[in-house]
Design an enzyme around this catalytic site. Structure first.
Site, mmCIF file in Angstrom:
data_model
loop_
_atom_site.group_PDB
_atom_site.id
_atom_site.type_symbol
_atom_site.label_atom_id
_atom_site.label_comp_id
_atom_site.label_asym_id
_atom_site.label_seq_id
_atom_site.Cartn_x
_atom_site.Cartn_y
_atom_site.Cartn_z
ATOM 1 C CB THR A 18 91.415 102.404 149.259
ATOM 2 O OG1 THR A 18 92.184 103.464 148.679
ATOM 3 C CG2 THR A 18 90.725 102.916 150.501
ATOM 4 C CB THR A 95 88.293 102.651 143.509
ATOM 5 O OG1 THR A 95 88.926 103.755 144.170
ATOM 6 C CG2 THR A 95 87.625 101.748 144.527
ATOM 7 C CG ASP A 96 93.077 105.665 142.426
ATOM 8 O OD1 ASP A 96 91.985 106.058 142.889
ATOM 9 O OD2 ASP A 96 94.178 105.991 142.899
HETATM 10 N N1 ASP Z 1 91.795 105.598 146.153
HETATM 11 C C1 ASP Z 1 92.225 104.362 145.625
HETATM 12 C C2 ASP Z 1 91.327 103.215 146.037
HETATM 13 O O1 ASP Z 1 90.195 103.499 146.186
HETATM 14 C C3 ASP Z 1 93.633 104.048 145.811
HETATM 15 C C4 ASP Z 1 93.996 102.960 144.877
HETATM 16 O O2 ASP Z 1 93.427 102.876 143.790
HETATM 17 O O3 ASP Z 1 94.845 102.138 145.230
HETATM 18 O O4 ASP Z 1 91.676 102.098 146.205
#
Ligand code: ASP
Length: 356
Positions: A18, A95-96
């Site tokens: 993200t 973050t995933d």
């Molecule tokens: N929501 C996720 C992030 O915070 C998407 C990902 O992991 O690519 O990056």
């Protein structure tokens, strides 16, 4: 501003996520920005006096990163740090999967220099995007001598977490990262990392022993579970982690299948609760932690199911066999070593050592 001759140098590796996402016009944001673009968008970074080198290593959502992407990165970081050309490393990613990627990198990180992972919960097109502040704090941490010898760190929302403890606990909050067991190691205050705790013990593995990637399943037990997912599992995997109820409990009808599985591949018993340690000697009913450990399952202790899977995968990928896996989990999880008289312990012998 630091004096010219003492300017620290930090390498920033971009993996996507993200923090690097913008709209490509097809609906929704996708990883698009380079590491150089991320660095250029951080207000105040130039004033820190830290020299930055950037590298685009991958450009993927966190969910699409693979274990081999991370072992490739571990090799690259190891080389970069050994060359002595940087004082620390920052990795930007989705973050995933940070709670898993950070622990995998931590297991292979033996150098003293800080390696800091960061990301963002709000993409750059949103009001209050958190990427720039997180990247700034990550660079400030990676460049600081007080962050050395702590292993891999995760820095978001001005909190500094140990890779072995950090979890993503909220789907959208910018303060999603928590360390339920023990709390954060510290905070970034006015641009300086302030450490309040230190990791108690770290397990590290030798990168040069990395072989072909094993398959390690993660099976979460649920109410009324009939064991469908355990059917034929031993033929398909090299190891398994069971995310069990509470302190390590499963429905009693799953016990024969788990015992059979544990006689064929290493099976780790973790708690699906998200905090606290699994037990070893408290409950005695069929399917209890004592019952399962007596049948050869390995206690994950304070390691949550995701981190337990990463550790089991890394141990198998570096050639460790059953007894060494048990010993390592005992030290990494705070539990005492397994009973060597158990038949499953006699079957398998360690082939190489683990450094703690
Ligand atoms: N929501 C996720 C992030 O915070 C998407 C990902 O992991 O690519 O990056």
């Amino acid at each position: 501003m630091l004096a010219k001759e003492s300017r620290p140098r930090v390498a920033v590796y971009g993996l996507g996520g993200t923090i690097a996402m913008t709209s490509d016009g097809s609906g929704g944001v996708v990883p698009a920005l380079s590491a150089a673009q991320l660095v250029a968008a951080v207000p105040g970074l130039a004033e820190t006096g830290v020299d930055i080198e950037v590298e685009d290593f991958r450009r993927l959502p966190g969910a699409s990163l693979g274990l081999s992407d991370l072992t490739d990165l571990a090799v690259e970081i190891d080389k970069r740090l050994a060359s002595g050309t940087v004082d620390g490393v920052v990795v930007t990613q989705g973050t995933d999967t940070i709670e898993e990627t950070s622990y995998l990198l931590d297991l292979f990180h033996t150098a003293p220099q800080p390696v800091v992972l960061t990301g963002a919960m709000r993409n750059p097109t949103l009001a209050g995007a958190d990427g720039p502040a997180n990247l700034l704090a990550a660079v400030q941490t990676a460049a600081h001598p007080s962050a050395r010898d702590l292993g891999v760190l995760v820095v978001l929302a001005d909190e500094i977490h140990a890779a072995g403890r950090v979890r993503k606990t909220h789907a959208t909050s910018v303060t999603t990262f928590r360390s339920p067991n023990g709390g954060p190691l510290g905070y970034v205050v006015e641009g300086t990392p302030r450490l309040l705790n230190h990791p108690t013990e770290r397990t590290t593995l030798d990168l040069s022993n990395l072989g072909s990637g094993p398959r390690v399943a993660l099976v979460t037990v649920a109410l009324g579970d009939d064991g469908l997912l355990l059917d034929g599992l031993a033929e398909r995997v090299d190891g398994a982690v069971i995310a069990a109820f509470g302190v390590g409990h499963v429905p009693k009808n799953l016990v024969p299948a788990l015992e059979d599985l544990a006689n064929r591949v290493p099976v780790v018993l973790a708690s699906r609760t998200g905090a606290g340690a699994g037990l070893a000697t408290t409950y005695g009913f069929p399917g209890s932690e004592q019952d399962l450990l007596g049948r050869g399952l390995i206690q994950a202790g304070f390691l949550d199911p995701y981190k337990a899977r990463v550790l089991l995968w890394a141990l198998l990928a570096t050639g460790h066999e059953r007894a060494a896996v048990s010993e390592t989990f005992a030290s990494a999880s705070g539990h005492s070593p397994p009973d060597p008289s158990h038949p499953s312990e006699k079957m398998r012998k360690p082939t190489c050592a683990v450094t703690n």
